[in-house]
Design an enzyme around this catalytic site. Structure first.
Site, short mmCIF file in Angstrom:
data_model
loop_
_atom_site.label_atom_id
_atom_site.label_comp_id
_atom_site.label_asym_id
_atom_site.label_seq_id
_atom_site.Cartn_x
_atom_site.Cartn_y
_atom_site.Cartn_z
CG HIS A 1 42.55 31.62 35.69
ND1 HIS A 1 42.32 32.16 36.08
CD2 HIS A 1 41.63 29.90 35.51
CE1 HIS A 1 40.37 32.47 35.65
NE2 HIS A 1 40.80 31.42 35.35
CG HIS B 1 37.44 39.00 38.34
ND1 HIS B 1 35.93 38.85 38.90
CD2 HIS B 1 37.80 38.19 39.22
CE1 HIS B 1 36.08 37.47 37.71
NE2 HIS B 1 37.40 37.11 38.85
CG PHE B 2 40.51 37.03 44.24
CD1 PHE B 2 40.47 36.38 43.76
CD2 PHE B 2 40.48 37.98 45.88
CE1 PHE B 2 41.35 35.43 44.22
CE2 PHE B 2 41.30 36.51 45.79
CZ PHE B 2 41.49 35.26 45.29
CG HIS B 3 37.09 40.85 48.09
ND1 HIS B 3 38.62 41.24 47.19
CD2 HIS B 3 37.01 41.39 49.12
CE1 HIS B 3 39.27 41.93 48.52
NE2 HIS B 3 38.38 41.70 49.59
NE ARG C 1 46.16 44.01 40.63
CZ ARG C 1 46.48 41.98 40.97
NH1 ARG C 1 45.43 41.99 42.34
NH2 ARG C 1 46.91 41.76 40.21
NE ARG C 2 48.88 42.46 43.37
CZ ARG C 2 49.54 41.98 42.96
NH1 ARG C 2 50.42 41.97 41.71
NH2 ARG C 2 49.04 40.29 42.00
CE1 TYR D 1 37.22 28.57 37.20
CE2 TYR D 1 38.57 28.14 36.44
CZ TYR D 1 37.70 28.80 36.07
OH TYR D 1 37.74 30.19 35.39
#
Length: 585
Positions: free
Chosen positions: A254, A405-407, A468-469, A258
């Site tokens: 996580h 979300h990640f994209h 996903r995946r 950042y």
């Protein structure tokens, strides 16, 4: 008389000009002031952009394969492509891009060259070697004749098992980033010896706090790789504890978000206000935000393991609470950056409650790309709150929602910011004017529209439960029902969005290649590197904000409270127990 240009803003400085041999004046670029640092930045950005191009191609192949629009690979190779996409974009593109940005920011704000060419060579060589080993092992999986593969995704924890060279490469990439950080700190120490009573320049403050957070958070993945995964992949130990290695990965997994986002924040806080035509609203608020990320980023990893057995719910609740605290620096950033943009717009003649938005330079690629990345990140922040919620997370866990979300975060907040700021920065580190400016002006909008389509469809697909995946998201005895629209429409949106993103990537790479190869050295640049002082400067904030030893100590205490007892529970029955056979066996 200085040669003017329509793109000039009121935020330029006469110090940026230099007399030439023929008596005219041209802008003095970063490369003129700091040739050694400029070379490092060019190398880092060049490798970053190369990884970006290959990773983007792998992303297009995935998007078309999953949606069944075009299949050019067997589904068994999908996971090799998926791993390559994740590693090249989330680890290589970002790490080299950040190294380049940080070298520029640290050098510009301190006003001195990097202190040691030997150390610079060491960290660059280590990162390059690590990348070649890790990426080479992944790509080897596409060829049956080569006895190596690494289809373990970029979240490389047990029981999935890769060839040892993949883990060695990943470890070297991280070690190289540590050495790069050491170079930044040595550069700061040299500056401090000549400026003992001065406040740390803001960009350097941001670089150093980010690297301290990086040092703390990478301890977990370093232990996972060096102590467990490398000996396991070499056959020196027969089994590892999947729960422990997952926990060590997410201890790092996580805060690495950042590590990607804070360089984007550095650009949003220090470059975006200038591109808007104004000045940063508050230096003290920016420092508070980076301190909060330093102390709060790491003790939150258990929110990635809500569905993992073997971790008491109380620990997960603590991680959820800590994660929600991270909304504070994000909201402070929203306020400060928007206030700075509004100030710039009003300096340009903007009026009204929202009319000032029209006065911003949306036609300039650097401004447009950075501003659009901030808008998309706001959407990613809201979907991140769903991920962090302990009860709501169960609805979207391991679904398409997560990559959606990640994209929005790494795929837009970081990626689009790096692309956009490159339109402003690359001319300064090469001394060459930006080429193919029309294509550059269009590119951020192509990326923005592509990401809106793809991420929107992924989020809705996640709500429908689409996993996903996987290369084959349909099951024989189950049909997904979309909450809004249809599954077929979601697939088409993902395919179109993924294609537009690939087109946007090609447009960016074409502009960079043209600038690098067709631009003339020592050109009259359209941009200047001067960054105006904030409206509220460092002297308006307490000096304790610069006490990094204090913030590191607080961060370590919070980590001990969040991870101490859970880790003790995991290793109490043996470091390697309960073990699991590897996959593939």
């Amino acid at each position: 008389m200085a040669t003017g240009h329509p793109d000039d803003t009121a935020t330029r400085s006469e110090e940026e000009y230099v007399e030439t041999d023929d008596g005219t004046r041209r802008r003095r670029a970063f490369v003129d002031r700091y040739p050694d640092a400029a070379q490092i930045v060019r190398i880092c950005l060049g490798i970053s952009f190369l990884a970006f191009g290959v990773g983007a191609l792998f992303g297009l192949i995935q998007a078309l394969h999953r949606t069944n629009v075009l299949r050019i690979i067997p589904s068994s190779d999908y996971y090799t492509i998926l791993t390559g996409h994740g590693v090249l974009l989330a680890l290589v593109f970002t790490t080299f891009g950040i190294a380049g940005l940080f070298q520029w920011a640290n050098t510009r704000s301190l006003g001195i060259e990097p202190p040691s060419s030997t150390l610079t060579t060491a960290w660059l060589a280590t990162m390059v070697l690590g990348t070649l080993l890790a990426a080479g092992t992944i790509l080897a999986g596409l060829f049956d004749a080569i006895p190596a593969s690494a289809d373990v995704l970029f979240t490389f924890y047990a029981p999935l098992k890769a060839h040892p060279l993949f883990y060695v490469g990943a470890a070297l990439l991280i070690v190289g980033s540590w050495l790069a950080g050491a170079s930044y700190f040595l550069q700061f120490r040299e500056w401090r010896s000549a400026n003992p009573d001065s406040r740390i320049p803001l960009q350097t403050f941001m670089v150093l706090t980010t690297m301290l957070m990086w040092y703390i958070s990478t301890i977990g993945v370093a232990i996972e790789v060096v102590v467990f995964l490398i000996p396991w992949s070499l056959g020196l130990i027969q089994q590892v504890d999947p729960l422990l290695t997952r926990t060590l990965f997410w201890y790092f997994g996580h805060p690495v978000v950042y590590f990607w986002l804070l360089p984007a924040y550095l650009i949003w806080y220090t470059v975006l206000p200038k591109l808007s035509g104004g000045r940063l609203f508050s230096d003290p608020l920016a420092r508070v935000v980076f301190v909060l990320f330093l102390i709060l980023s790491t003790p939150v990893g258990f929110h990635h393991q809500y569905t993992d057995p073997g971790i008491a719910s109380g620990y997960k609740f603590v991680a959820m609470t800590n994660t929600m605290f991270l909304l504070l620096p994000s909201l402070l950033t929203l306020f400060t950056v928007v206030a700075s943009m509004e100030h710039g717009a009003r300096q340009r003649g903007g009026t009204g409650y929202f009319g000032w938005l029209k006065a911003l330079p949306w036609e300039k690629p650097a401004f447009a790309g950075i501003a659009l990345s901030g808008i998309m990140f706001a959407a990613g922040g809201f979907s991140g709150m769903i991920n962090a919620g302990m009860n709501i997370n169960y609805l979207i866990h391991n679904t398409l929602w997560v990559p959606g979300h990640f994209h929005l975060t790494v795929g837009t907040a970081f990626a689009l910011t790096l692309m956009a700021v490159s339109y402003w920065l690359v001319p300064q580190v090469t001394g060459k004017r930006l080429q193919w400016r029309g294509m550059a002006s269009l590119q951020p909008y192509v990326w923005f529209v592509g990401m809106v389509l793809m991420s929107n469809a992924m989020h809705r697909g996640g709500l429908a439960g689409i996993p996903r995946r996987t290369a084959e998201p349909q099951y024989d005895q189950f049909s997904f029902a979309a909450v809004v629209g249809s599954v077929a429409e979601i697939r088409i949106q993902i395919a179109i969005g993924g294609t537009l993103l690939f087109v946007g990537a090609l447009m960016f790479l074409a502009v960079m290649l043209a600038t690098w190869t067709l631009g003339k050295p020592n050109s009259q640049l359209r941009v200047n590197g001067f960054i105006p002082e904030p409206m509220s400067g460092a002297d308006d904030s307490p000096r304790v904000l610069d006490n990094m030893k204090l913030w590191v100590a607080i961060a370590l205490v919070l980590i001990a409270l969040a991870y101490g007892l859970p880790l003790y529970d995991m290793v109490a029955d043996g470091v390697f127990l309960p073990g699991s056979p590897p996959v593939p066996a």
